[in-house]
Design an enzyme around this catalytic site. Structure first.
Site, PDB file in Angstrom:
ATOM      1  N   TYR A 160       0.832  -1.207   0.000  1.00  0.00           N
ATOM      2  CA  TYR A 160       0.000   0.000   0.000  1.00  0.00           C
ATOM      3  C   TYR A 160       0.867   1.258   0.000  1.00  0.00           C
ATOM      4  O   TYR A 160       0.455   2.299  -0.521  1.00  0.00           O
ATOM      5  CB  TYR A 160      -0.944  -0.013   1.203  1.00  0.00           C
ATOM      6  CG  TYR A 160      -2.100  -0.970   1.026  1.00  0.00           C
ATOM      7  CD1 TYR A 160      -3.264  -0.573   0.368  1.00  0.00           C
ATOM      8  CD2 TYR A 160      -2.021  -2.276   1.491  1.00  0.00           C
ATOM      9  CE1 TYR A 160      -4.312  -1.445   0.194  1.00  0.00           C
ATOM     10  CE2 TYR A 160      -3.071  -3.157   1.322  1.00  0.00           C
ATOM     11  CZ  TYR A 160      -4.215  -2.740   0.668  1.00  0.00           C
ATOM     12  OH  TYR A 160      -5.254  -3.624   0.486  1.00  0.00           O
TER      13      TYR A 160
ATOM     14  N   GLU B 228      -7.982  -7.500   5.520  1.00  0.00           N
ATOM     15  CA  GLU B 228      -7.094  -8.538   4.985  1.00  0.00           C
ATOM     16  C   GLU B 228      -6.341  -9.246   6.106  1.00  0.00           C
ATOM     17  O   GLU B 228      -6.137 -10.466   6.056  1.00  0.00           O
ATOM     18  CB  GLU B 228      -6.131  -7.920   3.979  1.00  0.00           C
ATOM     19  CG  GLU B 228      -6.829  -7.497   2.692  1.00  0.00           C
ATOM     20  CD  GLU B 228      -6.114  -6.407   1.928  1.00  0.00           C
ATOM     21  OE1 GLU B 228      -4.898  -6.196   2.178  1.00  0.00           O
ATOM     22  OE2 GLU B 228      -6.758  -5.729   1.099  1.00  0.00           O
TER      23      GLU B 228
END
Length: 428
Positions: free
Chosen positions: A98, A140
């Site tokens: 990310y 996640e």
């Protein structure tokens, strides 16, 4: 939660960002793949990149997420992010990735919008990004933990193909079992796995395929349609490889199962399972699960296809429908191939596209949809007109979720409609 100051800035700049969002996402991918060519080679779907569908999906997701935060600054829309988190987890996406996405996305916004990106504007959009990323990372992490996987340490297991079944000229089922002899991980009907193959050029491409059989035992099956290119879209790399090269005795790298198109709610609630084309795969698994569970409520099975000979898993659908206490099947074919009349007790067969107007929809129906986007939009609209609650309509998209990529589209409110920020999924 989006801060009040940032909400005002995002609200003011959303038209400018929205107007340039496809230029931004195109620039983002150019930067990302220049800096990290291994991502395009071994993680991203190269076909989706070539066709531009992943860029459209990312543009739609950014606009939709920012709009939600502006309208509801005190909420973090985790429900909208559930689908993408499952896709990311199936690919082994890590929190560190990310940061890579943020670096290149921020630079792309600055390059496209230029001086309009003041420090205040940059900070506000950074807040939007990290709210989205933080929600995805949290979901996640939970998905990994449920499967006993450490984020960043996930690695697909090698599975052996024990049988290959030719369903139609363009569809094959591959039955698999773990090559290491350990028990197969559990899954829920309607979920999918990521399959990784090494192509002729050495690239390790990954695709998601629905598990098309009911849970239980150590054998799993995926049913794969060979994707043939049309227009700008190329042939499916992985589906073509599986059809051309994979036979019984070969091995594939397969992830644990993910996905949120699963049966929940009252055990015997009325259900409608609607599919078109290869979207039949998760519906076949859900139908098989209902048989295993001894579902007693009414079940309506709906499927649309080009013709009967192209209808994969048709025999499975009919067998499972017959095994249920209160189930009916309704098939639509664009070409009836000379009139494919059903036998005694067989499905209702109609010519043309799926049309639910002639079917009774019981109060409290929960619907599950999978197929091309125009099909799902049409079926969802018909179900809403029949009084089915939006929250009771669930769907799965093969490939980048383009439901929100068009300004004229109206995605399901409160459902998981967000396509992937980091990578797209596909059955190609």
């Amino acid at each position: 939660m989006l801060s009040e100051h940032s909400a005002a800035t995002v609200r003011a700049t959303l038209p400018a960002v929205g107007g340039a969002i496809e230029d931004i996402t195109a620039r983002f991918y150019d930067r990302l793949f220049t800096a990290h060519p291994e991502l395009l080679r071994n993680l991203f779907n190269r076909g989706n990149q070539a066709a531009g569908t992943q860029r459209q999906a990312l543009a739609g997701s950014l606009a939709a997420f920012a709009t939600h935060l502006v309208r509801h600054p005190d909420e973090r829309p985790d429900a909208m992010l559930a689908r993408i988190a499952h896709k990311h987890a199936s690919l082994g996406v890590t929190p560190g990735q990310y940061k890579v996405v943020h670096r290149h996305l921020s630079a792309a916004i600055a390059e496209v919008l230029g001086d309009a990106v003041t420090p205040e504007v940059a900070a506000a959009w950074d807040e939007v990004y990290w709210l989205m990323a933080g929600a995805l990372i949290a979901i996640e992490r939970r998905l990994y933990a449920e499967r006993g996987i450490l984020a960043g340490a996930t690695e697909p297991r090698e599975w052996e193909v024990v049988e290959r079944i030719e369903e139609t000229p363009d569809v094959a089922t591959f039955r698999l079992r773990p090559a290491d002899g350990r028990p197969a991980p559990a899954f829920r009907a309607g979920q999918y796995v990521s399959v990784r193959v090494e192509l002729a050029d050495g690239a390790r491409q990954i695709r998601q395929y629905s598990l098309s059989g009911a849970p239980g035992g150590d054998v799993r099956q995926i049913t794969v349609k060979r994707v043939r290119g049309t227009g700008a879209a190329p042939d499916g790399e992985v589906s073509a490889h599986l059809h051309a090269h994979v036979r019984a005795g070969d091995r594939l790298w397969v992830s644990p199962a993910y996905g949120d198109l699963v049966l929940d709610g009252p055990t015997d609630a009325p259900l409608l399972l609607a599919s078109a084309g290869i979207g039949v795969t998760p519906m076949a698994a859900l139908l098989a699960q209902l048989v295993t569970d001894g579902h007693r409520g009414p079940v309506t099975v709906v499927h649309g296809d080009r013709c009967p000979s192209a209808h994969a898993l048709r025999a499975d659908q009919l067998a499972h429908t017959a095994a249920l206490a209160d189930a009916t099947a309704h098939f639509w074919y664009e070409d009836l191939e000379g009139g494919a009349a059903p036998g005694a007790g067989g499905p209702a067969v109609r010519a043309g596209l799926v049309d639910l107007s002639a079917l009774p929809v019981a109060p409290g129906t929960r619907a599950y949809l999978c197929g091309p986007l125009p099909f799902m939009k049409a079926v969802r609209s018909q179900l809403l007109a029949e009084g089915v609650a939006p929250a009771d309509i669930h769907y799965e998209v093969f490939g980048p979720d383009l439901w929100l990529a068009s300004p004229s589209s109206s995605g399901p409110v409160g459902e998981a409609t967000m396509p992937s920020m980091v990578t797209g999924s596909s059955a190609a």
